[in-house]
Each structure stands twice: as structure tokens, then as C-alpha cells.
Write an enzyme that holds these catalytic residues in place. Sequence first.
Site, PDB file in Angstrom:
ATOM      1  N   ILE A  11       0.826  -1.209   0.000  1.00 39.20           N
ATOM      2  CA  ILE A  11       0.000   0.000   0.000  1.00 39.20           C
ATOM      3  C   ILE A  11       0.861   1.261   0.000  1.00 39.20           C
ATOM      4  O   ILE A  11       0.617   2.204  -0.752  1.00 39.20           O
ATOM      5  CB  ILE A  11      -0.940   0.029   1.223  1.00 39.20           C
ATOM      6  CG1 ILE A  11      -1.866  -1.196   1.199  1.00 39.20           C
ATOM      7  CG2 ILE A  11      -1.751   1.327   1.248  1.00 39.20           C
ATOM      8  CD1 ILE A  11      -2.743  -1.297  -0.027  1.00 39.20           C
ATOM      9  N   THR A  82      -0.128  -4.892  10.021  1.00 43.71           N
ATOM     10  CA  THR A  82      -0.746  -5.165  11.318  1.00 43.71           C
ATOM     11  C   THR A  82      -1.135  -6.645  11.352  1.00 43.71           C
ATOM     12  O   THR A  82      -2.308  -6.992  11.183  1.00 43.71           O
ATOM     13  CB  THR A  82      -1.984  -4.281  11.554  1.00 43.71           C
ATOM     14  OG1 THR A  82      -2.836  -4.343  10.390  1.00 43.71           O
ATOM     15  CG2 THR A  82      -1.586  -2.842  11.796  1.00 43.71           C
ATOM     16  N   THR A 117      -4.718  -1.077   8.574  1.00 45.14           N
ATOM     17  CA  THR A 117      -5.959  -1.622   9.119  1.00 45.14           C
ATOM     18  C   THR A 117      -5.742  -1.973  10.583  1.00 45.14           C
ATOM     19  O   THR A 117      -4.815  -2.710  10.924  1.00 45.14           O
ATOM     20  CB  THR A 117      -6.381  -2.883   8.342  1.00 45.14           C
ATOM     21  OG1 THR A 117      -6.470  -2.564   6.957  1.00 45.14           O
ATOM     22  CG2 THR A 117      -7.719  -3.391   8.828  1.00 45.14           C
ATOM     23  N   ARG A 150      -8.615   0.932   0.392  1.00 37.50           N
ATOM     24  CA  ARG A 150      -9.738   0.096  -0.063  1.00 37.50           C
ATOM     25  C   ARG A 150      -9.472  -0.343  -1.498  1.00 37.50           C
ATOM     26  O   ARG A 150     -10.337  -0.213  -2.360  1.00 37.50           O
ATOM     27  CB  ARG A 150     -11.046   0.886   0.013  1.00 37.50           C
ATOM     28  CG  ARG A 150     -11.316   1.536   1.339  1.00 37.50           C
ATOM     29  CD  ARG A 150     -12.469   2.526   1.252  1.00 37.50           C
ATOM     30  NE  ARG A 150     -13.742   1.900   1.552  1.00 37.50           N
ATOM     31  CZ  ARG A 150     -14.930   2.468   1.328  1.00 37.50           C
ATOM     32  NH1 ARG A 150     -14.979   3.663   0.764  1.00 37.50           N
ATOM     33  NH2 ARG A 150     -16.059   1.842   1.648  1.00 37.50           N
ATOM     34  N   LYS A 202     -13.563  -0.477   7.620  1.00 44.07           N
ATOM     35  CA  LYS A 202     -12.653  -1.352   6.882  1.00 44.07           C
ATOM     36  C   LYS A 202     -12.817  -2.804   7.312  1.00 44.07           C
ATOM     37  O   LYS A 202     -12.818  -3.729   6.487  1.00 44.07           O
ATOM     38  CB  LYS A 202     -11.204  -0.901   7.087  1.00 44.07           C
ATOM     39  CG  LYS A 202     -10.158  -1.798   6.432  1.00 44.07           C
ATOM     40  CD  LYS A 202     -10.350  -1.859   4.915  1.00 44.07           C
ATOM     41  CE  LYS A 202      -9.380  -2.849   4.281  1.00 44.07           C
ATOM     42  NZ  LYS A 202      -7.989  -2.415   4.343  1.00 44.07           N
ATOM     43  N   ARG A 242     -30.879  -9.488  -6.036  1.00 40.07           N
ATOM     44  CA  ARG A 242     -30.444  -9.151  -4.672  1.00 40.07           C
ATOM     45  C   ARG A 242     -29.575 -10.252  -4.050  1.00 40.07           C
ATOM     46  O   ARG A 242     -29.442 -10.337  -2.832  1.00 40.07           O
ATOM     47  CB  ARG A 242     -31.678  -8.888  -3.786  1.00 40.07           C
ATOM     48  CG  ARG A 242     -32.407  -7.593  -4.167  1.00 40.07           C
ATOM     49  CD  ARG A 242     -33.654  -7.357  -3.348  1.00 40.07           C
ATOM     50  NE  ARG A 242     -34.684  -8.358  -3.612  1.00 40.07           N
ATOM     51  CZ  ARG A 242     -35.494  -8.339  -4.672  1.00 40.07           C
ATOM     52  NH1 ARG A 242     -35.381  -7.362  -5.565  1.00 40.07           N
ATOM     53  NH2 ARG A 242     -36.406  -9.266  -4.840  1.00 40.07           N
ATOM     54  N   CYS A 256      -5.940  -8.994   4.293  1.00 36.33           N
ATOM     55  CA  CYS A 256      -7.177  -8.342   4.726  1.00 36.33           C
ATOM     56  C   CYS A 256      -8.253  -9.327   5.155  1.00 36.33           C
ATOM     57  O   CYS A 256      -8.620  -9.404   6.323  1.00 36.33           O
ATOM     58  CB  CYS A 256      -7.710  -7.443   3.604  1.00 36.33           C
ATOM     59  SG  CYS A 256      -6.664  -6.026   3.248  1.00 36.33           S
ATOM     60  N   LYS A 313      -4.476 -15.163  -4.446  1.00 37.40           N
ATOM     61  CA  LYS A 313      -5.530 -14.872  -5.416  1.00 37.40           C
ATOM     62  C   LYS A 313      -4.916 -14.736  -6.803  1.00 37.40           C
ATOM     63  O   LYS A 313      -3.695 -14.692  -6.951  1.00 37.40           O
ATOM     64  CB  LYS A 313      -6.303 -13.601  -5.049  1.00 37.40           C
ATOM     65  CG  LYS A 313      -5.443 -12.348  -5.046  1.00 37.40           C
ATOM     66  CD  LYS A 313      -6.297 -11.101  -4.870  1.00 37.40           C
ATOM     67  CE  LYS A 313      -7.156 -10.880  -6.097  1.00 37.40           C
ATOM     68  NZ  LYS A 313      -7.961  -9.654  -5.991  1.00 37.40           N
TER      69      LYS A 313
END
Length: 428
Positions: A11, A82, A117, A150, A202, A242, A256, A313
Site C-alpha cells: 500500500i 498489522t 488496518t 480500499r 474497513k 439481490r 485483509c 488470489k
Amino acid sequence: MKLCVIGLGYIGLPTSVMFAIHDVDVHGVDVNKHVIETVRKGQLHIEERGLKEKLKTVIKNGKLTVSSTPKKADVFIICVPTPLDENKKTDLSHVKSAARSIVPFLEKGNLIILESTVPPKTTERILAPILETSGLKVGEDLFVAHSPERVLPGKMMQELVENDRVIGGIDERSALKTADVYKTFVKGHLYLTDAQTAELVKLIENTYRDVNIALANELALIAEKLNIDIWEAIRLANYHPRVNVHLPGPGVGGHCIAIDPWFIIEQAPEEAKLISLARRINEAVPSRVIEWIDRVVKDIEQPTITLFGLSYKANVDDTRESPALAIYKELSKKNYRVKIHDPFVKKKLPEQVDTIEKALEGSDCLVLLTDHDYYKHIELPSYQSLFKTKNIIDTRNLYAHVPLEQYGFSYYQLGTPRHPFAKKEEKR
């Protein structure tokens, strides 16, 4: 405006570069000497699309400088890890260390932004008191805020600009000043709130995804028991306007989604029942993949297992909390020969190989763990002669469209009747 960014990781580096290309003088700080040396040369120590060219530009024109120590600035941004400790509790040592490192450089009127975070109330109860050891008073002499990143790895340079941002100030003036800083390049909406609400926002975002994935992983188990294809069922269910069920897989990784729910559980263990259950469901999936592998190769003496994918990922090099890494570690404890291939992850393990041919040669079981686009275009039948035993375990639904059985492969697929524990007559 002069900016000092503490932490040049996934980041901090993109953030530093983004400010620098918008004509802000940025000084980046990292305790890792290799990171400093690499960035100073205009090179990357992480993989991120579109970052390298911009980094070279701002290093060359001097808008971004880097070192292991902070400098005086108008704004300080803290972007440090963190992690969790061995007891699933938040390790804030990097945040505390970063805060202490900037104390000698603070001046009246400075703005300090925490992007890392953190659990709710960290900005108020941990960061602010450390900053006040400078002799300056938060809310009077110093402005302090929390504004969590984000962004999605692989799309950071785009999403840093386009995504909306939540800004939580220790007070209203801190929030407003922080908004002015991010307006330098952010085109998305800036939502202002207090620091502890921003901290929780977050955590909510990533916990929502963790719970949704846990639902998908549980549904995959149910589908296997009922001999139903969960991938087809989820695809059709998501046509409902929905409904948005996530997809199952070999587990949940990344710094995350696999970590942030524990920050909530730590703060409210009695109340976070659903969140705790979702974590347990997702953390158990890698063990189930190991059971599958054991079942498939149980009659093969000293089998060779090939793992496709090491990152958590698709299309990134990030292995933090990767279920693939957890699976590799467990396999290494068994009497298996393990070979790993990942086109994005630079060699971290002695078992890693750099070509598909090397990965598949002599393999008794190929396990697809990360759905990199690279793997989608591989014609597995053309490599069939390399296999010793033609077993494939697909945890990502990547090869279901290929009639692999016609080429003599035993194809096992997560969340469908084609799993290793299914009776032969029930497979389809």
C-alpha cells in the site's frame, strides 16, 4: 505540501508514487534495506500493474526520495503491516514503531494519517498518545486521522484514484484536512466520519467477504453430499438481483480478508459468533484439500504432487496468508515430493520451478490452487505424457469445461459430484 510515508509495501509504495506523480514532494521510509535499495533504483519489490513506469518517473525527477529514516514534512502517512500474533490477537508493534519514528520530526500543524488496518479505537488510544510524547497536543497542535486503503491488488493504480474513500478524523478539523490531502488525486467520493467508525468500516468490508466466502465453502460441502454442481448452482442463484454469493475455493488468504475479522472478534468475542464461525469454516478448507490429495494418491508410493499457484488470489504475487502456502507446508511434512509453479511469485521455496514442463514432469497429482489467467490458457491434454499418474484436483473450477476424462485423466472438482470421496457410480 511535503509528505512522508512510513512503510513502502503493497500500500505504501503505490500511495507514495501516486502522490509524487501529482507533483507532491514525497519521502518514503522503510526499515527493510532491500526495499530501500530496490525502490531507489526505480525497481519494484512487489508486483503491481502500472506501478513500475510511474515509479521510475518520480524517482528520476526527484519527486520521490526514499531512506530508512523519516524527514520533516507537512503530512505523515503510516502504511505498515498489522499482523496477528500466535494467539490471533492484533500485533500493533509496527504501528507503534512507525509512530515513534516520526515523533522527533513532528511540528505544530502537522497532519498524521494512519492507513494501516487496525482494531477500533487504535487511532485514539494507541497512536495519539505516542504522538503526544513530542510535547504537541493532538487536536490542538497536531491533526490525526484514520483513512483505510480500499484497493484491490492488481488494480491499485486505478482504484487509488477512482474508489471512494472513508476518512475518520480524531476531530472535524483533522477529517477536513485529510480530505484536502487525498483530493490531490482521488476522484471518488470522500466520506467524512470519526476515527473509530472509519476503523470499523474497513473491518466490516472484509468481514462481509469472509462470511460470504464461508457460506460458499459450506454450500460446496453440501453440494458434494447431495451430488450437485455448486458452481452451476451459485451461477444461477446470482442471477437474482439481490443475491451475490461468492465462490468457494481452497481457503481464504491475503492480509485483509483472512486477518481483519479477528480484529472484530478480539474486541467483542462474545458477540462475534457468526464472524468466528465463518473464520473457522474458511480456515478448515486447506485441511480438506490435504485430505483430498491423500485420498487420490494413497496407493502411489512416494507420490509427486504438483501445485499450480502459490499466491492467495489470481494474477498477483502476494502470498500473505495464502491457503496454497498452508497446503504446501502440510504436504511437506508427508512422504511426498512437492513441486510448485506460480508465474507471478518470484522463487521463495526450493520446490518452485519456472516452467510448466518441469512442474508436471513425473507428477502423480496436479492440484490447481490459484486461478491465474495464465493457467486458464494451458492445454493440459498436450502435457499428458509428462504425468506419471494423471490425477487433477481442481479447487477453482478452472478446467471443468475440458473433457479431461477422455484423455485418461482422473478429474476431481471441489463442490461437485466429482470429488475424491464420491462413489464412482455417483460421479458425473
